[in-house]
Design an enzyme around this catalytic site. Structure first.
Site, PDB file in Angstrom:
ATOM      1  N   GLY A   1     -16.520  -3.333 -16.849  1.00  0.00           N
ATOM      2  CA  GLY A   1     -15.899  -3.046 -18.141  1.00  0.00           C
ATOM      3  C   GLY A   1     -14.708  -3.962 -18.380  1.00  0.00           C
TER       4      GLY A   1
ATOM      5  N   GLY B   1      -0.346   2.009   9.500  1.00  0.00           N
ATOM      6  CA  GLY B   1      -0.231   3.032   8.454  1.00  0.00           C
ATOM      7  C   GLY B   1      -1.431   3.956   8.537  1.00  0.00           C
TER       8      GLY B   1
ATOM      9  N   HIS C   1      -4.933  37.546  11.609  1.00  0.00           N
ATOM     10  CA  HIS C   1      -4.750  37.238  13.026  1.00  0.00           C
ATOM     11  C   HIS C   1      -6.105  37.255  13.728  1.00  0.00           C
ATOM     12  CE1 HIS C   1      -2.928  37.111  16.976  1.00  0.00           C
ATOM     13  NE2 HIS C   1      -3.728  38.094  17.339  1.00  0.00           N
TER      14      HIS C   1
ATOM     15  N   GLY D   1      -0.768  -3.388  10.865  1.00  0.00           N
ATOM     16  CA  GLY D   1      -0.333  -2.299   9.991  1.00  0.00           C
ATOM     17  C   GLY D   1      -0.719  -0.953  10.582  1.00  0.00           C
TER      18      GLY D   1
ATOM     19  N   VAL E   1      -2.586  -3.454   5.680  1.00  0.00           N
ATOM     20  CA  VAL E   1      -1.161  -3.601   5.348  1.00  0.00           C
ATOM     21  C   VAL E   1      -0.886  -3.124   3.926  1.00  0.00           C
ATOM     22  CG1 VAL E   1      -0.759  -5.472   7.005  1.00  0.00           C
ATOM     23  CG2 VAL E   1      -1.509  -6.034   4.674  1.00  0.00           C
TER      24      VAL E   1
ATOM     25  N   ILE F   1      -4.591   3.878   7.197  1.00  0.00           N
ATOM     26  CA  ILE F   1      -5.910   3.320   7.529  1.00  0.00           C
ATOM     27  C   ILE F   1      -5.932   2.861   8.987  1.00  0.00           C
ATOM     28  CG2 ILE F   1      -7.510   1.405   7.085  1.00  0.00           C
ATOM     29  CD1 ILE F   1      -6.792   1.579   4.146  1.00  0.00           C
TER      30      ILE F   1
HETATM   31  P1  FAD Z   1     -10.855   3.792  -6.967  1.00  0.00           P
HETATM   32  O1  FAD Z   1     -11.334   4.870  -6.100  1.00  0.00           O
HETATM   33  O2  FAD Z   1     -10.478   2.503  -6.333  1.00  0.00           O
HETATM   34  O3  FAD Z   1     -12.002   3.560  -8.044  1.00  0.00           O
HETATM   35  C1  FAD Z   1     -11.952   2.556  -8.981  1.00  0.00           C
HETATM   36  C2  FAD Z   1     -13.360   2.284  -9.466  1.00  0.00           C
HETATM   37  O4  FAD Z   1     -13.289   1.439 -10.601  1.00  0.00           O
HETATM   38  C3  FAD Z   1     -14.248   1.565  -8.460  1.00  0.00           C
HETATM   39  O5  FAD Z   1     -15.512   2.177  -8.403  1.00  0.00           O
HETATM   40  C4  FAD Z   1     -14.369   0.157  -9.024  1.00  0.00           C
HETATM   41  O6  FAD Z   1     -15.603  -0.457  -8.703  1.00  0.00           O
HETATM   42  C5  FAD Z   1     -14.281   0.439 -10.502  1.00  0.00           C
HETATM   43  N1  FAD Z   1     -13.839  -0.687 -11.295  1.00  0.00           N
HETATM   44  C6  FAD Z   1     -12.761  -1.473 -11.114  1.00  0.00           C
HETATM   45  N2  FAD Z   1     -12.663  -2.378 -12.109  1.00  0.00           N
HETATM   46  C7  FAD Z   1     -13.704  -2.150 -12.917  1.00  0.00           C
HETATM   47  C8  FAD Z   1     -14.150  -2.745 -14.117  1.00  0.00           C
HETATM   48  N3  FAD Z   1     -13.474  -3.744 -14.687  1.00  0.00           N
HETATM   49  N4  FAD Z   1     -15.278  -2.273 -14.687  1.00  0.00           N
HETATM   50  C9  FAD Z   1     -15.979  -1.247 -14.139  1.00  0.00           C
HETATM   51  N5  FAD Z   1     -15.590  -0.642 -13.002  1.00  0.00           N
HETATM   52  C10 FAD Z   1     -14.469  -1.086 -12.410  1.00  0.00           C
HETATM   53  N6  FAD Z   1      -6.978   9.057  -0.288  1.00  0.00           N
HETATM   54  C11 FAD Z   1      -6.893  10.383  -0.040  1.00  0.00           C
HETATM   55  O7  FAD Z   1      -6.342  11.124  -0.865  1.00  0.00           O
HETATM   56  N7  FAD Z   1      -7.413  10.929   1.101  1.00  0.00           N
HETATM   57  C12 FAD Z   1      -8.022  10.166   2.037  1.00  0.00           C
HETATM   58  O8  FAD Z   1      -8.479  10.684   3.044  1.00  0.00           O
HETATM   59  C13 FAD Z   1      -8.119   8.780   1.812  1.00  0.00           C
HETATM   60  N8  FAD Z   1      -8.719   7.984   2.712  1.00  0.00           N
HETATM   61  C14 FAD Z   1      -8.831   6.650   2.453  1.00  0.00           C
HETATM   62  C15 FAD Z   1      -9.420   5.853   3.425  1.00  0.00           C
HETATM   63  C16 FAD Z   1      -9.548   4.493   3.204  1.00  0.00           C
HETATM   64  C17 FAD Z   1     -10.200   3.645   4.255  1.00  0.00           C
HETATM   65  C18 FAD Z   1      -9.074   3.932   1.990  1.00  0.00           C
HETATM   66  C19 FAD Z   1      -9.230   2.474   1.712  1.00  0.00           C
HETATM   67  C20 FAD Z   1      -8.465   4.712   1.043  1.00  0.00           C
HETATM   68  C21 FAD Z   1      -8.325   6.085   1.266  1.00  0.00           C
HETATM   69  N9  FAD Z   1      -7.697   6.919   0.348  1.00  0.00           N
HETATM   70  C22 FAD Z   1      -7.580   8.253   0.606  1.00  0.00           C
HETATM   71  C23 FAD Z   1      -7.147   6.401  -0.911  1.00  0.00           C
HETATM   72  C24 FAD Z   1      -8.122   6.680  -2.060  1.00  0.00           C
HETATM   73  O9  FAD Z   1      -9.375   6.099  -1.756  1.00  0.00           O
HETATM   74  C25 FAD Z   1      -7.586   6.119  -3.371  1.00  0.00           C
HETATM   75  O10 FAD Z   1      -6.288   6.605  -3.595  1.00  0.00           O
HETATM   76  C26 FAD Z   1      -8.476   6.529  -4.526  1.00  0.00           C
HETATM   77  O11 FAD Z   1      -9.799   6.074  -4.347  1.00  0.00           O
HETATM   78  C27 FAD Z   1      -7.941   5.996  -5.854  1.00  0.00           C
HETATM   79  O12 FAD Z   1      -8.774   6.428  -6.874  1.00  0.00           O
HETATM   80  P2  FAD Z   1      -8.925   5.607  -8.237  1.00  0.00           P
HETATM   81  O13 FAD Z   1      -9.855   6.422  -9.065  1.00  0.00           O
HETATM   82  O14 FAD Z   1      -7.596   5.293  -8.776  1.00  0.00           O
HETATM   83  O15 FAD Z   1      -9.592   4.225  -7.839  1.00  0.00           O
HETATM   84  P1  NAI Z   2      -0.148   2.033   4.389  1.00  0.00           P
HETATM   85  O1  NAI Z   2       0.874   1.778   3.380  1.00  0.00           O
HETATM   86  O2  NAI Z   2      -0.428   3.438   4.806  1.00  0.00           O
HETATM   87  O3  NAI Z   2       0.210   1.265   5.739  1.00  0.00           O
HETATM   88  C1  NAI Z   2       0.405  -0.111   5.788  1.00  0.00           C
HETATM   89  C2  NAI Z   2       1.248  -0.402   7.007  1.00  0.00           C
HETATM   90  O4  NAI Z   2       1.243  -1.787   7.220  1.00  0.00           O
HETATM   91  C3  NAI Z   2       2.692   0.038   6.837  1.00  0.00           C
HETATM   92  O5  NAI Z   2       3.094   0.781   7.963  1.00  0.00           O
HETATM   93  C4  NAI Z   2       3.433  -1.283   6.721  1.00  0.00           C
HETATM   94  O6  NAI Z   2       4.752  -1.216   7.217  1.00  0.00           O
HETATM   95  C5  NAI Z   2       2.559  -2.195   7.528  1.00  0.00           C
HETATM   96  N1  NAI Z   2       2.665  -3.606   7.194  1.00  0.00           N
HETATM   97  C6  NAI Z   2       2.764  -4.167   5.967  1.00  0.00           C
HETATM   98  N2  NAI Z   2       2.805  -5.526   6.067  1.00  0.00           N
HETATM   99  C7  NAI Z   2       2.712  -5.800   7.397  1.00  0.00           C
HETATM  100  C8  NAI Z   2       2.703  -7.012   8.138  1.00  0.00           C
HETATM  101  N3  NAI Z   2       2.768  -8.192   7.534  1.00  0.00           N
HETATM  102  N4  NAI Z   2       2.608  -6.926   9.472  1.00  0.00           N
HETATM  103  C9  NAI Z   2       2.531  -5.733  10.097  1.00  0.00           C
HETATM  104  N5  NAI Z   2       2.547  -4.562   9.452  1.00  0.00           N
HETATM  105  C10 NAI Z   2       2.637  -4.591   8.106  1.00  0.00           C
HETATM  106  O7  NAI Z   2      -1.465   1.295   3.860  1.00  0.00           O
HETATM  107  P2  NAI Z   2      -2.945   1.306   4.392  1.00  0.00           P
HETATM  108  O8  NAI Z   2      -3.043   1.940   5.723  1.00  0.00           O
HETATM  109  O9  NAI Z   2      -3.438  -0.080   4.195  1.00  0.00           O
HETATM  110  O10 NAI Z   2      -3.649   2.256   3.345  1.00  0.00           O
HETATM  111  C11 NAI Z   2      -3.630   1.931   1.952  1.00  0.00           C
HETATM  112  C12 NAI Z   2      -3.519   3.152   1.127  1.00  0.00           C
HETATM  113  O11 NAI Z   2      -4.666   3.961   1.249  1.00  0.00           O
HETATM  114  C13 NAI Z   2      -2.321   3.977   1.491  1.00  0.00           C
HETATM  115  O12 NAI Z   2      -1.395   3.878   0.449  1.00  0.00           O
HETATM  116  C14 NAI Z   2      -2.811   5.370   1.625  1.00  0.00           C
HETATM  117  O13 NAI Z   2      -2.146   6.201   0.714  1.00  0.00           O
HETATM  118  C15 NAI Z   2      -4.284   5.317   1.286  1.00  0.00           C
HETATM  119  N6  NAI Z   2      -4.995   6.002   2.349  1.00  0.00           N
HETATM  120  C16 NAI Z   2      -4.872   7.350   2.448  1.00  0.00           C
HETATM  121  C17 NAI Z   2      -5.462   8.039   3.463  1.00  0.00           C
HETATM  122  C18 NAI Z   2      -5.245   9.490   3.564  1.00  0.00           C
HETATM  123  O14 NAI Z   2      -4.764  10.078   2.610  1.00  0.00           O
HETATM  124  N7  NAI Z   2      -5.583  10.128   4.665  1.00  0.00           N
HETATM  125  C19 NAI Z   2      -6.291   7.356   4.462  1.00  0.00           C
HETATM  126  C20 NAI Z   2      -6.306   5.925   4.300  1.00  0.00           C
HETATM  127  C21 NAI Z   2      -5.698   5.300   3.261  1.00  0.00           C
END
Ligand code: FAD
Ligand code: NAI
Length: 478
Positions: A123, A195, A457, A193, A283, A197
């Site tokens: 889109g 964090g 409990h 990183g 990161v 992930i």
């Molecule tokens: P997204 O989920 O990124 O969705 C965006 C969608 O838009 C995608 O399908 C993309 O293809 C589509 N899109 C983009 N541009 C266009 C375009 N121009 N036209 C059509 N389609 C398009 N969050 C949690 O709360 N709990 C978790 O356990 C958790 N685990 C995670 C684990 C990992 C490994 C990662 C990477 C992230 C995790 N997150 C988690 C974060 C979570 O995935 C995101 O915060 C969330 O998906 C954001 O939702 P969104 O709808 O903003 O975007």
């Molecule tokens: P993050 O922000 O959780 O962690 C990134 C980490 O990388 C930080 O600790 C930061 O200090 C470090 N970092 C940044 N630059 C660096 C460098 N140059 N060298 C070494 N360390 C560096 O981001 P992450 O893990 O990539 O996840 C992305 C997002 O996805 C997060 O914002 C998180 O909210 C979301 N997510 C949520 C999950 C959940 O809710 N359980 C699970 C996985 C992702």
């Protein structure tokens, strides 16, 4: 209305976009939702990062790998002997893919049920105005078509941030995408990183046999979490075998035939070299606006690449909204969903509110970590007078019966009003336990309220009740 004109067009069907589309349809609006994600066969795979390469697949792998770890190390205490334990990574990965597919199909079903018109393709904002309607071009497998929407919700999410000069090849240098899809546990795995992930996926592959080293730039571990929780987490993860190096400065990263070499400087300033088979770079993530056509409607990004919005997710242009990872605030699926619902309701004339302070955070490691509200260090920095109560899972009967007694619950409450200001949990089922704390905070509950509510409990939730009692120094079981 023609079949290409809609009250609302949602770009992106991640948790923000698909939920916004469903809520808008529930409110009687005509809705189109466009999403570009493709499954392996090239078909639609709505659900975004969360469903395809984020929340859902990571939790599937965390579950499989935890069961493997339990079978190897935990069952014995229950008298269960396991011989010839094996791990079929291909089967685990097939299960992950099936879980993802079920979620993709579930969303397509929900679109049908709610009469949301789904368009599979890219889109792009293509012009228009608030008065005449906004145009969105959709490039799909059958070419391009243009839709017109009175309102547009941008929910295009985020993409992984790479290290400068180190591209993801998803073979040796992995983003979350490649890190979820490995066909076998590498012998050695580096993670840049430490964090969310890094810890979740680092845990998955450690449990399956990888030697995992995490290089974290910050001197403090999990700086966003409560410091006491972070300290306990560091202790537990290190004990499990994760090698977490804080204050690491990453230098040259070189890809060789058999792996990756990372030159880095440790917290003492000593030069170090890490050689690993695979390297996850986790990161942080950056907003995804590539190819979105923001310039066609005159929408600028902020200095960090996010679409600027007000507290209600309004962009600078009337009728164009943005939600989820592409805007400020925590990058969490449930935050994106709440914003999606709120924007749909605002479009329908309602007045919803999203409070970031009661958005829970969860890290699905073992032990799990979850919190809502303020940390102790944030309250101290703000000069807020507070009382703290905590309770260890070691003293909780259910945790003992489960054989999972690591960690504690901590409740922070205002020193005079007793209002709950924050709840921090590290331990079994923290991800589920935190919901009670979020509900309590939404209702502006006092610690005394939780302390006086009857909890079944033996349950883990009694640890929260006990920590609430602890705010008034009257825990009963500790
Ligand atoms: P997204 O989920 O990124 O969705 C965006 C969608 O838009 C995608 O399908 C993309 O293809 C589509 N899109 C983009 N541009 C266009 C375009 N121009 N036209 C059509 N389609 C398009 N969050 C949690 O709360 N709990 C978790 O356990 C958790 N685990 C995670 C684990 C990992 C490994 C990662 C990477 C992230 C995790 N997150 C988690 C974060 C979570 O995935 C995101 O915060 C969330 O998906 C954001 O939702 P969104 O709808 O903003 O975007
Ligand atoms: P993050 O922000 O959780 O962690 C990134 C980490 O990388 C930080 O600790 C930061 O200090 C470090 N970092 C940044 N630059 C660096 C460098 N140059 N060298 C070494 N360390 C560096 O981001 P992450 O893990 O990539 O996840 C992305 C997002 O996805 C997060 O914002 C998180 O909210 C979301 N997510 C949520 C999950 C959940 O809710 N359980 C699970 C996985 C992702």
């Amino acid at each position: 209305m023609s079949n290409s004109t809609f009250d609302v067009i949602v770009i992106g069907a991640g948790p923000g976009g698909y939920i916004a589309a469903i809520r808008a349809a529930q409110l009687g609006l005509s809705v189109a939702c466009i999403d570009a994600w493709r499954n392996a066969a090239g078909g639609p795979a709505p659900g975004g990062t969360c469903t395809n390469v984020g929340c859902i697949p990571s939790k599937a792998l965390l579950q499989s790998s935890e069961l493997f770890e339990q079978a190897g190390h935990g069952f014995k205490a229950h008298g269960i002997g396991v011989q010839g334990l094996t791990m079929d990574v291909a089967a685990m990965q097939a299960r992950r893919a099936a879980v993802v597919r079920q979620n993709n199909e579930g969303i397509l079903y929900l679109f049908k049920k709610n009469k949301v018109s789904f368009f599979h393709g890219n889109g792009r904002l293509a012009g228009g105005s608030a008065e005449a309607g906004w145009q969105v071009a959709v490039a799909g497998k059958d070419g391009e078509q243009t839709l017109t929407g009175n309102q547009v919700i941008v929910a295009t999410g985020s993409v992984p941030r790479s290290l400068p000069g180190v591209e993801f090849d998803e073979d040796r240098v992995l983003s979350n995408d490649g890190a979820l899809a490995l066909a076998a546990a590498p012998k050695t795995l580096g993670v840049i990183g430490a964090g969310v992930i890094g810890l979740e996926l680092g845990s998955v592959w450690r449990r399956l046999g990888a030697q995992v080293t995490l290089l974290e730039a910050m001197p403090d571990f999990l700086a966003a979490a409560d410091a006491q929780v972070a300290k306990e987490a560091f202790k537990q993860f290190t004990r499990q075998g994760l090698d977490i190096q804080l204050g690491a400065k990453i230098g040259a990263v070189q890809l060789g035939k058999s792996g990756v070499t990372v030159e880095w400087t440790d917290a003492k300033g000593q030069a170090q070299t890490l050689k690993v088979e695979r390297l996850i770079v986790s990161v942080g993530r950056k907003p995804n606006t590539a190819g979105l056509g923001l310039e066609a409607v005159g929408l600028a990004l902020d200095e960090r690449g996010f679409i600027p919005v007000d507290a209600d997710c309004r962009t600078a242009l009337p009728g164009i909204w943005a939600i989820g990872d592409v805007v400020r605030g925590p990058m969490l699926a449930h935050k994106a969903e709440e914003e999606g619902v709120a924007v749909a309701e605002r479009i329908a004339g309602q007045k919803p509110h999203v409070d970031f302070n009661t958005v829970p955070w969860v890290i699905y490691t073992h032990p799990e970590i979850a919190w809502v509200g303020q940390t102790e260090q944030a309250l101290k920095a703000a000069g807020r007078a507070y009382k703290a109560g905590s309770f260890p899972f070691m003293a909780n009967g259910r945790a003992r019966a489960l054989g999972d007694t690591t960690g504690f619950v901590k409740v922070l409450a205002d020193a005079s009003s007793d209002e709950i200001l924050g709840v921090h949990i590290i331990g079994p089922m923290a991800s589920e336990l935190i919901a009670e704390a979020a509900v309590a905070m939404e209702f502006k509950a006092a610690a005394e309220d939780i302390a006086r509510i009857c909890h079944a409990h033996p349950t883990l939730s009694e640890a929260l009740k006990e920590a609430a009692l602890g705010v008034d120094n009257r825990t009963l079981n500790f």
